[in-house]
Design an enzyme around this catalytic site. Structure first.
Site, mmCIF file in Angstrom:
data_model
loop_
_atom_site.group_PDB
_atom_site.id
_atom_site.type_symbol
_atom_site.label_atom_id
_atom_site.label_comp_id
_atom_site.label_asym_id
_atom_site.label_seq_id
_atom_site.Cartn_x
_atom_site.Cartn_y
_atom_site.Cartn_z
ATOM 1 N N ASP A 1 0.862 -1.176 0.000
ATOM 2 C CA ASP A 1 0.000 0.000 0.000
ATOM 3 C C ASP A 1 0.900 1.229 0.000
ATOM 4 O OD1 ASP A 1 -2.294 1.537 0.036
ATOM 5 O OD2 ASP A 1 -2.383 1.599 2.201
ATOM 6 N N GLU B 1 1.570 -4.033 3.890
ATOM 7 C CA GLU B 1 0.386 -3.903 4.747
ATOM 8 C C GLU B 1 -0.290 -5.261 4.887
ATOM 9 O OE1 GLU B 1 -1.983 -0.503 4.058
ATOM 10 O OE2 GLU B 1 -3.788 -1.304 5.015
ATOM 11 N N ASN C 1 -11.811 -1.523 10.965
ATOM 12 C CA ASN C 1 -13.024 -1.614 10.153
ATOM 13 C C ASN C 1 -14.142 -2.264 10.957
ATOM 14 O OD1 ASN C 1 -11.856 -0.744 7.482
ATOM 15 N ND2 ASN C 1 -10.505 -2.454 7.963
#
Length: 492
Positions: free
Chosen positions: A89, A94, A152
């Site tokens: 990323d 990542e 998330n």
């Protein structure tokens, strides 16, 4: 309370010994491609339904979507046997955990990611013939650059985004008192500090925005659910630090999930607005006593602990009225205890909270050496706390010596490197990769694409993160012997 699907993304810092003009992108690609034990080296990442340019406030910004050609796609992305993803990323390697339906699982899979990238480092060094690469789980290079740690949370689409913003800003500004990773010094042209609570606080410049790399917002507005967008939104949290402590990670994810549940159920209606959230997040990070009040919009002045206690008290009532599972009760109990100890004396949390653990370690060094906090050796120790090498990392040494509290054991973490969670769609994705490594053409969070022959690819949608579980598809995946049979059975 219905289990919430959660996951984390960790961008790792990389240092290269002896490099004067090292290419960080090339280094990240080398590390990611040093991964071992993946089911398929040909499977692509499916970018088809990904669009980070959509803003939750109801518009899409201009920009170019990431759509790498197949060969470069394979260089950037590795689909892991645990259902997670290892990728490049920007200029960092990542790791994204697979979707998890419990907070403890999220902690376990995040720790598995540390093992995955550490193994990549060992392999990259072996291939280069010298110990060139070092990898850190932190959020800053100490030279004014920050890299992310993102959380998330799957949230019902019916929750107005404005409601999430109103309720979460004070929570995120103050959550760092138990979730901060600790940092020597200050960055990003912010006020000086010998030591502060958060690695990331200096880098937040606005309250709400879509950006994640510049002008970072306390609330990120990316509207990319990786699921049925009519039913779900994904709360993409970029304001947190990458923690070494399992307890800090557990609290960070568990408490946030509980606060989101209260918002989702319309339980938090009173708004606790801060007068200046961007200033407050930096002020809280510099208040090691946790006794300095923050100004609220209505003129009241509360400490960070008092603001967290407001959410805690609401959570107690919410759980008493609606019920709570064992994990939520544990999160609630630990949250209450940690806030009480932080208010009494933060040093009592020197086994659980990263910024306290690190501060104790560095303070002892400063006292012993008679040096100041600006001494380069102290800065180096700050970095070394996050070094993932078991034999060199300071946190690793504390863990090995039994000086920090653990929530998951080494065997469970090792299992999470190769096995997916059984209770989310990650199970289906991972098992498809393991059983049909040559036939899985691509995969993403919300899809698996299989090669059914004759130049045809069939997309299997995974729009509900709570489906695709072992209970739902375990027997099916055991019984089918080909992707044709799998597609046929799923279509029946």
């Amino acid at each position: 309370m219905t289990p919430r699907i959660v996951g984390t993304e960790t961008e790792f810092g990389v240092a290269v010994r002896g490099a004067t003009d090292s290419d960080p992108v090339a280094n990240a690609i080398l590390l990611v491609n040093s991964v071992r034990g993946i089911p398929s080296r040909t499977a692509l990442w499916d970018y088809e339904n990904e669009n980070p340019l959509v803003d939750a406030r109801g518009f899409e910004v201009e920009g170019e979507k990431e759509r790498p050609a197949p060969d470069y796609n394979r260089l950037l992305n590795k689909l892991l046997p645990n259902g997670g993803r290892l990728y490049v990323d920007g200029a960092h390697p990542e790791y994204s955990t697979p979707e998890c339906a419990s907070i403890l699982d999220a902690v376990r899979y995040e720790r598995a990611g540390e093992r995955v990238i550490e193994d990549c480092r060992i392999e990259a060094n072996r291939a280069s013939g010298e110990p060139r690469f070092l990898v850190y789980k932190n959020n800053t290079d100490g030279k004014g650059n920050s890299y992310g740690y993102h959380e998330n949370y799957l949230v019902a689409r019916s929750v107005p985004f404005a409601m999430l913003v109103a309720q979460l800003v004070p929570f995120f500004v103050t959550r760092q008192i138990y979730a901060g990773a600790g940092k020597v010094g200050a960055e990003n042209r912010s006020d000086p500090a010998e030591y502060q609570i958060s690695q990331r606080a200096d880098f937040f410049e606005v309250v709400v925005d879509l950006n994640t790399m510049v002008k970072r917002p306390i609330i990120n507005t990316r509207d990319e659910p990786h699921a049925d967008k009519a039913k779900y939104r994904r709360l993409h949290v970029i304001v947190g630090d990458a923690n070494m402590s399992e307890v800090a990670t557990y609290l960070k994810l568990g408490v946030t999930s509980l606060v989101v549940a209260m918002i989702e159920n319309g339980y938090l209606t009173k708004e606790l607005n801060l007068a200046n959230p961007v200033k407050a997040i930096k002020d809280v990070s510099r208040d090691l006593s946790l006794q300095h009040p923050i100004e609220l919009e209505d003129g009241r002045r509360w400490t960070a602990v008092q603001i967290q206690e407001y959410y805690l008290n609401m959570a107690h009532r919410f759980c008493a009225e609606r019920g709570a599972d064992a994990e939520t009760k544990d999160v609630l109990s630990r949250w209450e205890r940690v806030l009480r100890l932080l208010d009494e004396d933060p040093r009592q949390l020197s086994r659980e909270v990263d910024w306290v653990i690190k501060r104790d370690l560095l303070q002892a060094y400063v006292d012993r050496r008679g040096c100041g906090w600006s001494d380069p050796r102290v800065t180096m120790m700050d970095l070394q706390y996050h070094d993932l090498r078991p034999e060199k990392g300071l946190f690793a040494a504390l863990e090995r010596g039994g000086y920090v509290e653990r929530l998951v054991d080494d065997a469970a973490v090792a299992n999470a490197v190769t096995e997916p969670p059984f209770d989310t769609r990650a199970y289906f994705r991972a098992r498809c990769l393991q059983k049909f490594p040559q036939q899985v053409y691509a995969a993403s969070w919300a899809s698996v694409l299989v090669d059914v022959g004759q130049a045809a690819v069939k997309r299997i949608p995974l729009n509900d993160p709570a489906r695709g579980t072992r209970d739902l598809v375990g027997t099916l995946l055991e019984e089918v012997e080909s992707v044709d049979a799998l597609v046929s059975r799923l279509s029946a």
